[in-house]
Design an enzyme around this catalytic site. Sequence first.
Site, PDB file in Angstrom:
ATOM      1  N   ASN A  12       0.869  -1.180   0.000  1.00  0.00           N
ATOM      2  CA  ASN A  12       0.000   0.000   0.000  1.00  0.00           C
ATOM      3  C   ASN A  12       0.904   1.228   0.000  1.00  0.00           C
ATOM      4  OD1 ASN A  12      -1.799   2.043   0.466  1.00  0.00           O
ATOM      5  ND2 ASN A  12      -2.411   1.345   2.516  1.00  0.00           N
ATOM      6  N   LYS A  14       0.076   4.258  -0.199  1.00  0.00           N
ATOM      7  CA  LYS A  14      -0.557   5.432   0.435  1.00  0.00           C
ATOM      8  C   LYS A  14      -0.380   6.659  -0.479  1.00  0.00           C
ATOM      9  CE  LYS A  14      -0.111   3.146   4.838  1.00  0.00           C
ATOM     10  NZ  LYS A  14      -0.047   3.221   6.296  1.00  0.00           N
ATOM     11  N   HIS A 100      -9.494   0.963   4.966  1.00  0.00           N
ATOM     12  CA  HIS A 100      -8.210   1.131   5.664  1.00  0.00           C
ATOM     13  C   HIS A 100      -8.420   2.007   6.895  1.00  0.00           C
ATOM     14  CE1 HIS A 100      -4.094   2.349   6.513  1.00  0.00           C
ATOM     15  NE2 HIS A 100      -3.729   1.270   5.856  1.00  0.00           N
ATOM     16  N   GLU A 102      -6.805   4.373   8.062  1.00  0.00           N
ATOM     17  CA  GLU A 102      -6.622   5.816   7.825  1.00  0.00           C
ATOM     18  C   GLU A 102      -7.900   6.415   7.246  1.00  0.00           C
ATOM     19  OE1 GLU A 102      -2.946   5.474   5.648  1.00  0.00           O
ATOM     20  OE2 GLU A 102      -1.990   4.779   7.496  1.00  0.00           O
ATOM     21  N   GLU A 171      -5.064  -5.035  10.545  1.00  0.00           N
ATOM     22  CA  GLU A 171      -4.037  -4.016  10.778  1.00  0.00           C
ATOM     23  C   GLU A 171      -4.336  -3.302  12.097  1.00  0.00           C
ATOM     24  OE1 GLU A 171      -2.130  -2.729   6.786  1.00  0.00           O
ATOM     25  OE2 GLU A 171      -3.885  -1.491   7.093  1.00  0.00           O
ATOM     26  N   GLY A 177       2.766   2.239  10.880  1.00  0.00           N
ATOM     27  CA  GLY A 177       3.711   3.341  10.753  1.00  0.00           C
ATOM     28  C   GLY A 177       4.441   3.682  12.032  1.00  0.00           C
TER      29      GLY A 177
END
Length: 263
Positions: A12, A14, A100, A102, A171, A177
């Site tokens: 991914n 991003k 996701h 995010e 996740e 991160g």
Amino acid sequence: MDPLRRPLIAGNWKMNAGGSDGCDLAIAVARATTDFADADVIVAPPFTAIAAVTNELYNKKSDVAVAAQNLHWEESGAFTGEVSAAMLRVAGATWAIIGHSERRQLFHETDDAVAKKIAAANAAGLKPIVCVGETLSEREAGETLAVVERQVQAAIVELGRAGGEGVIAYEPVWAIGTGKVASPEDAQAVHAAIRQVLADANAELALTTRILYGGSVKANNAEGLFGQRDIDGALVGGAALEVEGFAKIVEIAAKLARQGKTG
Ligand code: 13P
């Protein structure tokens, strides 16, 4: 990993590599992973690079597939700035990352929106990679399984429609991160719980659905994770932008899959 399921490693990207740099990265990934045929590989560039990346991979006869990072559930219309599943399919994507963390956290995506997006992906012929995972405060409150099971339940009808082609990515938000990877045993416990939710709905779906782990996966922690029975690969963020490390993760998955097959 279980030899029943082919390992899958998805990168991914991003909001990175959205122009010609995305083509360069995709071609480098294709070259570096070409020998690891026992694992499936996906790259997920930003919308702006999907068509160009797909073209490049097609021209190079690569098996690396392309995923979108998001989509809108409507087919077309007055939704400024949005991109539909059908448009992504035309651009060359065959997969879509949906829900996701995010997007759930920063863009307020609900379980209901996630289900609508999976339905749109199914209708357009995109295979969904549905992301689930708990936040740090949810983990600390002992709510990990309740949160993840709720997220999977909300997606299960549409995942069922995708059949064994759909993928779930676990996740944990606190691992994304941050460099803090879940221990293989903790991740396995959540993956097993997810597979049980699938099994309660449909035994075949539970056997065939690949469940990826995501959150600070790197070449130096992949083997421990992939050694777990219900971890079928990885959804990789930061390390997917670095060709050598990403290829190493694919190599490890392919090696374990080969060993599993030969017993
Ligand atoms: P990192 O690998 O950078 O932690 O990101 C994981 C992720 O969010 C993949 O979707």
